[in-house]
Write an enzyme that holds these catalytic residues in place. Structure first.
Site, mmCIF file in Angstrom:
data_model
loop_
_atom_site.group_PDB
_atom_site.id
_atom_site.type_symbol
_atom_site.label_atom_id
_atom_site.label_comp_id
_atom_site.label_asym_id
_atom_site.label_seq_id
_atom_site.Cartn_x
_atom_site.Cartn_y
_atom_site.Cartn_z
ATOM 1 N N TYR A 151 0.839 -1.219 0.000
ATOM 2 C CA TYR A 151 0.000 0.000 0.000
ATOM 3 C C TYR A 151 0.869 1.263 0.000
ATOM 4 O O TYR A 151 0.601 2.213 -0.734
ATOM 5 C CB TYR A 151 -0.887 -0.063 1.239
ATOM 6 C CG TYR A 151 -1.935 1.015 1.386
ATOM 7 C CD1 TYR A 151 -3.136 0.955 0.692
ATOM 8 C CD2 TYR A 151 -1.744 2.079 2.276
ATOM 9 C CE1 TYR A 151 -4.117 1.922 0.865
ATOM 10 C CE2 TYR A 151 -2.722 3.053 2.452
ATOM 11 C CZ TYR A 151 -3.908 2.958 1.752
ATOM 12 O OH TYR A 151 -4.870 3.918 1.932
ATOM 13 N N LYS A 155 0.810 4.066 -2.847
ATOM 14 C CA LYS A 155 0.432 5.447 -2.534
ATOM 15 C C LYS A 155 1.565 6.428 -2.849
ATOM 16 O O LYS A 155 1.313 7.585 -3.214
ATOM 17 C CB LYS A 155 0.006 5.561 -1.070
ATOM 18 C CG LYS A 155 -1.312 4.838 -0.753
ATOM 19 C CD LYS A 155 -2.429 5.215 -1.706
ATOM 20 C CE LYS A 155 -3.822 4.939 -1.163
ATOM 21 N NZ LYS A 155 -4.867 5.192 -2.188
HETATM 22 P P1 NAD Z 1 -13.489 2.259 1.614
HETATM 23 O O1 NAD Z 1 -12.967 0.858 1.689
HETATM 24 O O2 NAD Z 1 -14.538 2.671 2.562
HETATM 25 O O3 NAD Z 1 -13.998 2.574 0.131
HETATM 26 C C1 NAD Z 1 -13.253 2.193 -0.996
HETATM 27 C C2 NAD Z 1 -14.204 2.002 -2.159
HETATM 28 O O4 NAD Z 1 -13.404 1.609 -3.311
HETATM 29 C C3 NAD Z 1 -15.224 0.890 -1.914
HETATM 30 O O5 NAD Z 1 -16.523 1.340 -2.219
HETATM 31 C C4 NAD Z 1 -14.767 -0.215 -2.850
HETATM 32 O O6 NAD Z 1 -15.815 -1.052 -3.347
HETATM 33 C C5 NAD Z 1 -14.107 0.578 -3.972
HETATM 34 N N1 NAD Z 1 -13.200 -0.250 -4.765
HETATM 35 C C6 NAD Z 1 -12.263 -1.122 -4.311
HETATM 36 N N2 NAD Z 1 -11.659 -1.752 -5.334
HETATM 37 C C7 NAD Z 1 -12.230 -1.273 -6.471
HETATM 38 C C8 NAD Z 1 -12.037 -1.545 -7.849
HETATM 39 N N3 NAD Z 1 -11.129 -2.452 -8.269
HETATM 40 N N4 NAD Z 1 -12.786 -0.883 -8.754
HETATM 41 C C9 NAD Z 1 -13.722 0.026 -8.336
HETATM 42 N N5 NAD Z 1 -13.936 0.337 -7.036
HETATM 43 C C10 NAD Z 1 -13.211 -0.328 -6.115
HETATM 44 O O7 NAD Z 1 -12.184 3.182 1.729
HETATM 45 P P2 NAD Z 1 -12.004 4.742 2.127
HETATM 46 O O8 NAD Z 1 -11.485 4.773 3.504
HETATM 47 O O9 NAD Z 1 -13.193 5.525 1.734
HETATM 48 O O10 NAD Z 1 -10.760 5.080 1.173
HETATM 49 C C11 NAD Z 1 -10.882 5.728 -0.093
HETATM 50 C C12 NAD Z 1 -9.487 6.016 -0.635
HETATM 51 O O11 NAD Z 1 -8.763 6.801 0.319
HETATM 52 C C13 NAD Z 1 -8.644 4.755 -0.866
HETATM 53 O O12 NAD Z 1 -7.826 4.935 -2.004
HETATM 54 C C14 NAD Z 1 -7.794 4.681 0.374
HETATM 55 O O13 NAD Z 1 -6.610 3.966 0.147
HETATM 56 C C15 NAD Z 1 -7.551 6.161 0.645
HETATM 57 N N6 NAD Z 1 -7.186 6.484 2.022
HETATM 58 C C16 NAD Z 1 -8.009 6.189 3.071
HETATM 59 C C17 NAD Z 1 -7.619 6.529 4.367
HETATM 60 C C18 NAD Z 1 -8.471 6.228 5.574
HETATM 61 O O14 NAD Z 1 -7.994 6.438 6.711
HETATM 62 N N7 NAD Z 1 -9.693 5.777 5.447
HETATM 63 C C19 NAD Z 1 -6.396 7.155 4.572
HETATM 64 C C20 NAD Z 1 -5.585 7.440 3.487
HETATM 65 C C21 NAD Z 1 -6.001 7.108 2.209
#
Ligand code: NAD
Length: 250
Positions: A151, A155
């Site tokens: 990851y 990123k």
């Molecule tokens: P989440 O798991 O709640 O939502 C992610 C969404 O992406 C889900 O709806 C999932 O179905 C969709 N997804 C996954 N694989 C997919 C694919 N191959 N094609 C289409 N859709 C797909 O996650 P989140 O916390 O809302 O995170 C959103 C983004 O932010 C991600 O890229 C995550 O890495 C990043 N992020 C999150 C955090 C955190 O603390 N939550 C921190 C830093 C970065």
């Protein structure tokens, strides 16, 4: 931004859903893309209930033919997409010695190939329009994080992609930026708490103890930052990484 069309990947829930709602509130028609079209219904309904315009699009961001079909459908149904938020993401955390080939490939495919495929598919519409905004979801994990060799690499890779897109596409009126969230309270962080066997409230308390602003991040915190970066007024901000972490670092 009333004539703009935005694509938000991973828009069914969490940060993607909040971003889709915010961009619709800003006046954009939004294509909510996620693995399963049905899972986007709630986000689309919320946008429509607030008076906005949205469609649900099912596509796996890591599959080239599905990405091409999704972008063609958006262009036909809403108009040429000139705003793209590469947000879809998955976790496959494991310490290096336990990380499988599949853990590695899956994370690279969704975050990196997904952002590459969508950016490549929409750039023509942006170049034709002489306007475009690409925002990709990085993370504080790009700075290194235990159990996240895959990851963190993906990123950090998104930051390199972002800076390169900014250089290549700038002369066409297209900006590319990355948002790097810290701890945001979503299904993703809840599943991490479950995986490590820590009660959610204790998990949040521990995370918050290390966050200078003294609270956990909300999806809306990230959505507000994306909203700025895709706005008309942000046209001179490109190739940047904005940490949305309640403090200067993870
Ligand atoms: P989440 O798991 O709640 O939502 C992610 C969404 O992406 C889900 O709806 C999932 O179905 C969709 N997804 C996954 N694989 C997919 C694919 N191959 N094609 C289409 N859709 C797909 O996650 P989140 O916390 O809302 O995170 C959103 C983004 O932010 C991600 O890229 C995550 O890495 C990043 N992020 C999150 C955090 C955190 O603390 N939550 C921190 C830093 C970065």
């Amino acid at each position: 931004m009333s004539d703009r069309v935005a694509i938000v990947t991973g828009g069914a829930r969490g940060i993607g859903a909040a971003t889709a709602r915010k961009l619709a509130e800003d006046g954009m028609a939004v294509a909510v893309v996620d693995l399963d079209e049905g899972s986007c219904a709630e986000t689309v309904k919320a946008i429509e209930a607030a008076g906005g315009k949205a469609i649900a699009v099912g596509a796996d961001v890591s599959k080239a033919e599905q990405v091409t079909a999704a972008v063609e459908r958006v262009a036909a149904e809403l108009g040429p997409p000139t705003v793209l938020v590469n947000n879809a993401g998955v976790l496959r955390d494991n310490l290096l010695f336990k990380m499988t080939d599949d853990d590695w490939e899956t994370v690279m495919a969704v975050h990196l190939r997904g952002a590459f495929l969508f950016s490549r598919a929409v750039q023509k519409h942006m170049v034709d329009a002489g306007f475009g905004r690409i925002v990709s979801m990085s993370s504080t994990s790009a700075l290194g994080n235990r159990g996240q060799a895959n990851y963190a690499t993906a990123k950090a890779g998104l930051q390199g992609l972002t800076k390169t897109l900014a250089i290549e596409l700038g002369k066409f009126g297209v900006t590319a930026n990355a948002v790097a969230p810290g701890f945001i309270m979503t299904d993703m962080t809840q599943s991490t708490a479950k995986r490590v066997g820590v009660d959610w409230d204790a998990f949040v308390k521990n995370a918050v103890s290390q966050i200078p602003v003294g609270r956990g991040g909300r999806p809306e915190d990230v959505a507000n930052t994306v909203s700025f970066l895709v706005s008309e007024g942000a046209g001179f901000v490109s190739g940047q990484v904005i940490y949305v972490a309640g403090g200067p670092r993870a």
